[in-house]
Design an enzyme around this catalytic site. Structure first.
Site, PDB file in Angstrom:
ATOM      1  N   GLU A   1     -11.836  -5.068  23.302  1.00 42.92           N
ATOM      2  CA  GLU A   1     -11.878  -6.528  23.114  1.00 42.92           C
ATOM      3  C   GLU A   1     -11.206  -6.939  21.813  1.00 42.92           C
ATOM      4  O   GLU A   1     -10.501  -7.944  21.737  1.00 42.92           O
ATOM      5  CB  GLU A   1     -13.341  -6.980  23.131  1.00 42.92           C
TER       6      GLU A   1
ATOM      7  N   ALA B   1      -9.749 -10.374  17.371  1.00 45.81           N
ATOM      8  CA  ALA B   1     -10.960  -9.788  16.763  1.00 45.81           C
ATOM      9  C   ALA B   1     -12.160  -9.936  17.690  1.00 45.81           C
ATOM     10  O   ALA B   1     -12.106  -9.524  18.846  1.00 45.81           O
ATOM     11  CB  ALA B   1     -11.226 -10.415  15.398  1.00 45.81           C
TER      12      ALA B   1
ATOM     13  N   LEU C   1     -13.397 -12.531  19.152  1.00 48.30           N
ATOM     14  CA  LEU C   1     -13.380 -13.616  20.151  1.00 48.30           C
ATOM     15  C   LEU C   1     -13.341 -13.045  21.572  1.00 48.30           C
ATOM     16  O   LEU C   1     -12.650 -12.073  21.827  1.00 48.30           O
ATOM     17  CB  LEU C   1     -12.145 -14.504  19.952  1.00 48.30           C
TER      18      LEU C   1
ATOM     19  N   GLU D   1      -1.192 -10.361   4.565  1.00 45.23           N
ATOM     20  CA  GLU D   1      -1.030  -9.002   4.063  1.00 45.23           C
ATOM     21  C   GLU D   1      -0.384  -9.112   2.684  1.00 45.23           C
ATOM     22  O   GLU D   1       0.146 -10.171   2.336  1.00 45.23           O
ATOM     23  CB  GLU D   1      -0.083  -8.219   4.988  1.00 45.23           C
TER      24      GLU D   1
ATOM     25  N   ASP E   1       2.748  -8.040  15.109  1.00 45.63           N
ATOM     26  CA  ASP E   1       1.359  -7.876  15.512  1.00 45.63           C
ATOM     27  C   ASP E   1       1.006  -8.854  16.646  1.00 45.63           C
ATOM     28  O   ASP E   1       0.354  -8.502  17.628  1.00 45.63           O
ATOM     29  CB  ASP E   1       0.515  -8.154  14.267  1.00 45.63           C
TER      30      ASP E   1
ATOM     31  N   LYS F   1      -0.193  -8.161  20.683  1.00 44.70           N
ATOM     32  CA  LYS F   1      -1.330  -8.805  21.356  1.00 44.70           C
ATOM     33  C   LYS F   1      -0.877  -9.482  22.645  1.00 44.70           C
ATOM     34  O   LYS F   1      -1.558  -9.391  23.678  1.00 44.70           O
ATOM     35  CB  LYS F   1      -1.982  -9.825  20.420  1.00 44.70           C
TER      36      LYS F   1
END
Ligand code: ADP
Ligand code: ASP
Ligand code: MG
Length: 822
Positions: free
Chosen positions: A613, A618, A620, A674, A685, A689
């Protein structure tokens, strides 16, 4: 009258014998008061380990070796008990009697050594000294307080055939002898040697290892006892062998049939033939704990109360071999199994289990390994003709196997039992080699690899005894920010899960890049850092995985809290070892599609769970929402998403007269980026996703298929340092200003949005108006909108903080709790 039997451990030391004496006194008193008469019969085993020690000495003697030291030690052990528990004035008599026995034994051992020969008959005589010594000793101890103690050498009472080592009892004769003696001394406290008897030539015989229980039952049946108590070192008959299944618990009641089945299939707590003499007379047999005498123990009786579980217990035979016979010549020939049975009966080979395929093409027989080769030879002789004419194939022997049996009288009426059994085994990757269901339906037995037995017993126990807790065995990788937080969360929530979900989370291994540590009993989570420090060894990923596999624990879960591509390389191997994975590491799912597919296939094939998940947004509920939509029959037409907190924040703030570079600096100052903000702004990133979402929606998308429009101009991306990047960003101000102005003039805002539209993925800057669900987005929230046939006009939106150790760890935690839930 009552019969009490005390096992080896109960007789094992002066301390435990003191306990035995207390129990006997209390029972003698209770018996009298309850009107059972004065008489009481006590059957004793040899002191723990003595029977084995005697056999060992005999075999030493047979080989011409020395046994004297061991004999001395045996004598000392008994003498020491006398010194401790017999008053000085009575000691001499006791010691002298014991000494006589030891001398007799010594002469016998010398004889064996002189002849270099140890027959089964002599071995029985040697073994008889164990019970004779212990019972003589016990009689002396009891006699100090009770003049009516009578020592009984069971060779006078128990008459058997001459099958040494496992003699068959002649019950009528034995009962007559017992009754006669008991009737002569109605008030006596009989101290009877367990395990031994004698044949018609008065040669000493034994009733089979563990046979003292049987002696007690025979005495009980002869005198029609009111109750037989078997005093041992556990709280009763347990749901499984407590040495292997830590969660086994004592049963209140169990039927004769169930107890017989369980003991026949390995429950050592009672010797299998024990119940046969008492069933007809319905004498209750109670298993009790010498070391916990307040506990009521287990009553074995004809009809046992139901206790709400589907089965009564599980047992196992650790070591068996299978013999397989097959061939076309067997079909329809009923003679073959008949011949097999009589062959084995004639040769005294015990068949533990037999299954025949319904095609009659093959028969599988389980025997003890010691009999396997002999059985094979005998079959080859018996079926020589059939073998020569190829009607039967040569028998095959398979070693290193175990039998697991589930037992219960309710099983007859209960459906779905085998399903439950096999799914528990299947989920844990345990191969079933053979299956047998007794015609009684009190028992379903499966043959598994010996190596899998402990895991199988625990998994099956978990599946059937819902009263007990389910345990997840967790192998934990990564103790960075998220890893630390999650360990803390688990520690804080342990008790709640145990109470409310009957779930025990046992972290059995932890590794980071420096150190690793293993503990099958569970690592204390409140102080895991110290534990790792103190007990850790240098970390090695390969070794960690190897140990995880070889520990072979049921309900194993690997948690990957890293972002490492190295770890991902092991995923497939982990799945194929029937271990589930829970992870926040998105590298695995977002590399080549073929790898993603291989994970999915392995997960399906091995029936494990793979929860991730936290790969997207994160904590959610994004992936779970997507999966819920799909399983409920919806289809994902379109996904729009902002899946980077940094990018979200920057464009949400980029309005009015604020400058782009200013906002980037601000985001960095607030800790949203970052160390090099380009790592966020590059969108890599984000792209990973989007790939995962597209793939989970059912589209085979590769990274190279994604159409990605970078946020930053070339000059910014190329800048050698972070400062140089900011400088380049300031210089690019005009570019961003122009974009913003244009959008604002149309009443729109800028948003960097990932879109998946029927499998096509793009990540670009969009100008959207107030009708779009992302228009009013503020702060650093993630947002995702699913458009499906059901949510066509108004998409389903999930929004919230998509980063942070607390929420990410909580997401991993929620995944962990779900493992094995289906
Ligand atoms: P004793 O010496 O008293 O005769 P045993 O060692 O023969 O005792 O039998 C008791 C042991 O049997 C227990 O200590 C336990 O480890 C083992 N055991 C195996 N299966 C079961 C079971 N289902 N319930 C209770 N004990 C069991
Ligand atoms: N002493 C014997 C044995 O060890 C009998 C028993 O303990 O029941 O097998
Ligand atoms: Mg026993």
């Amino acid at each position: 009258m009552k019969v009490l039997k005390f096992g080896g451990t109960s007789m094992g030391s002066a301390e435990s014998i003191q306990q035995v004496v207390t129990i006997i006194r209390a029972q003698r008193k209770a018996s009298r008061e309850a009107g059972y008469g004065n008489g009481l019969a006590v059957v004793a085993s040899a002191m723990s380990g003595v029977t084995n020690q005697l056999l060992q000495m005999a075999s030493q003697a047979e080989q011409g070796k020395e046994f004297e030291q061991s004999l001395q030690q045996l004598q000392d052990r008994h003498f020491q008990v006398v010194h401790t528990l017999v008053e000085t004035r009575y000691q001499n008599q006791a010691l002298m009697e014991l000494k006589l026995l030891v001398n007799e034994l010594e002469t016998l051992l010398h004889g064996i050594r002189a002849l270099r020969e140890l027959s089964a008959r002599t071995a029985d005589l040697v073994m008889s000294f164990g019970e004779r010594l212990s019972t003589t000793m016990l009689a002396h101890i009891l006699r100090q307080q009770d003049p009516q103690v009578l020592y009984v050498d069971a060779r006078e009472w128990i008459k058997t055939d001459s099958h040494f080592g496992n003699a068959r009892v002649q019950t009528e004769r034995s009962y007559a002898l017992i009754c006669q003696a008991v009737n002569q001394h109605p008030d006596a406290l009989f101290c009877i040697t367990g395990f031994i008897g004698s044949d018609e030539h008065r040669h000493t015989t034994t009733l089979g290892r563990g046979g003292s229980d049987y002696t007690a039952a025979l005495v009980g049946a002869a005198v029609q006892a009111d109750e037989i108590q078997i005093w041992t070192d556990v709280d009763g008959f347990m749901t499984a062998d407590p040495r292997i299944v830590k969660k086994a618990f004592p049963l209140e009641e169990i039927s004769y049939t169930e107890a017989m089945e369980l003991s026949y299939f390995g429950a050592k707590v009672i010797y299998p033939p024990t119940l046969i003499p008492v069933i007809l007379q319905k004498i209750p047999v109670v298993i009790r704990n010498t070391f916990h005498p307040e506990f009521p123990g287990t009553v074995i009786r004809e009809k046992a109360k139901r206790n709400g579980t589907l089965i009564r217990g599980i047992s196992s035979i650790n070591h068996i071999s299978l013999i397989n016979i097959q061939g076309g010549g067997m079909v329809g020939k009923s003679g073959i199994s008949g011949r097999l049975f009589s062959l084995f009966a004639r040769e005294n080979i015990n068949i533990i289990l037999i299954t025949q395929a319904s095609s009659e093409h093959s028969i599988t027989i389980a025997v003890t390994p010691a009999h396997a080769e002999k059985a094979k030879r005998l079959i080859e002789q018996e079926f020589e003709l059939e073998l020569a004419t190829r009607k039967i194939e040569p028998p095959e022997v398979e070693h290193d196997l175990s039998i697991l049996a589930i037992v219960g009288e309710n099983m007859r009426q209960t459906k779905g039992l085998s399903g439950k059994l096999f799914s528990a085994l299947g989920r844990n990757g345990i191969n079933v080699v053979a299956i047998a269901q007794g015609s009684s339906e009190y028992n379903i037995s499966v043959v598994v690899k010996q190596h899998d037995l402990s895991k199988a017993l625990n998994a099956v126990h978990d599946a059937f005894f819902i009263r007990t807790k389910k345990t997840l065995h967790v192998f934990y990788l990564g103790t960075g920010n998220i890893g630390k937080t999650l360990l803390r969360q688990i520690a804080e929530h342990e008790d709640y899960l145990l109470e409310n979900r009957s779930l025990k989370i046992k972290v059995v291994a932890i590794t980071n890049t420096r150190q690793m540590v293993f503990n099958e009993e569970g690592i204390p989570l409140k102080c895991w850092e110290n534990y790792l420090q103190e007990h850790g060894e240098p970390a090695s990923l390969d070794e960690f995985i190897r140990r995880m596999k070889s520990m072979n624990l049921p309900n194993s879960v690997f948690i990957d809290n890293s972002a490492s591509a190295e770890v991902v390389k092991h995923y497939e191997e982990i799945f194929t070892s029937s271990i589930s994975i829970v992870t926040c590491n998105k590298i695995g799912n977002s590399s080549e599609y073929s790898l993603y597919k291989r994970f999915k296939d392995a997960v399906k094939k091995y029936g494990v769970d793979f929860f991730y998940e936290t790969n997207v947004g994160a904590g959610l509920p994004i992936i779970s929402t997507l999966h819920d939509l799909l399983v409920s029959g919806d289809k994902i037409l379109k996904i729009e998403a902002i899946l980077s907190g940094t990018i979200s924040y920057i464009f949400n703030e980029f309005k009015g007269n604020r400058h782009f570079h200013e906002i980037v600096r601000e985001a960095q100052a607030k800790g949203y980026t970052e160390p090099d903000p380009r790592d966020d702004l590059s969108g890599l990133d984000f792209m990973r996703k989007m790939l995962i979402l597209a793939r989970d929606s059912g589209y085979a998308v590769e990274m190279s298929d994604v159409e990605m429009e970078p946020i930053l101009p070339e000059s910014c991306l190329k800048a050698p340092t972070v400062e140089a990047f900011y400088k380049a960003l300031e210089e690019a101000d005009e570019h961003f200003e122009a974009l913003k102005k244009k959008a604002e003039s149309e009443g729109k805002v800028l948003r960097y949005i990932g879109v998946m539209d029927e499998g096509k993925v793009s990540i670009k800057l969009h100008a959207i108006d107030a009708s779009h669900p992302f228009y009013f987005l503020t702060g650093s929230d993630n947002i995702i909108a699913f458009t499906t046939p059901r949510y066509r006009d108004c998409p389903l939106v999930v929004k919230g903080p998509g980063a942070g150790a607390e929420v990410t760890a909580a997401g991993v935690f929620a995944d962990l709790v779900k493992v094995g839930a289906q």
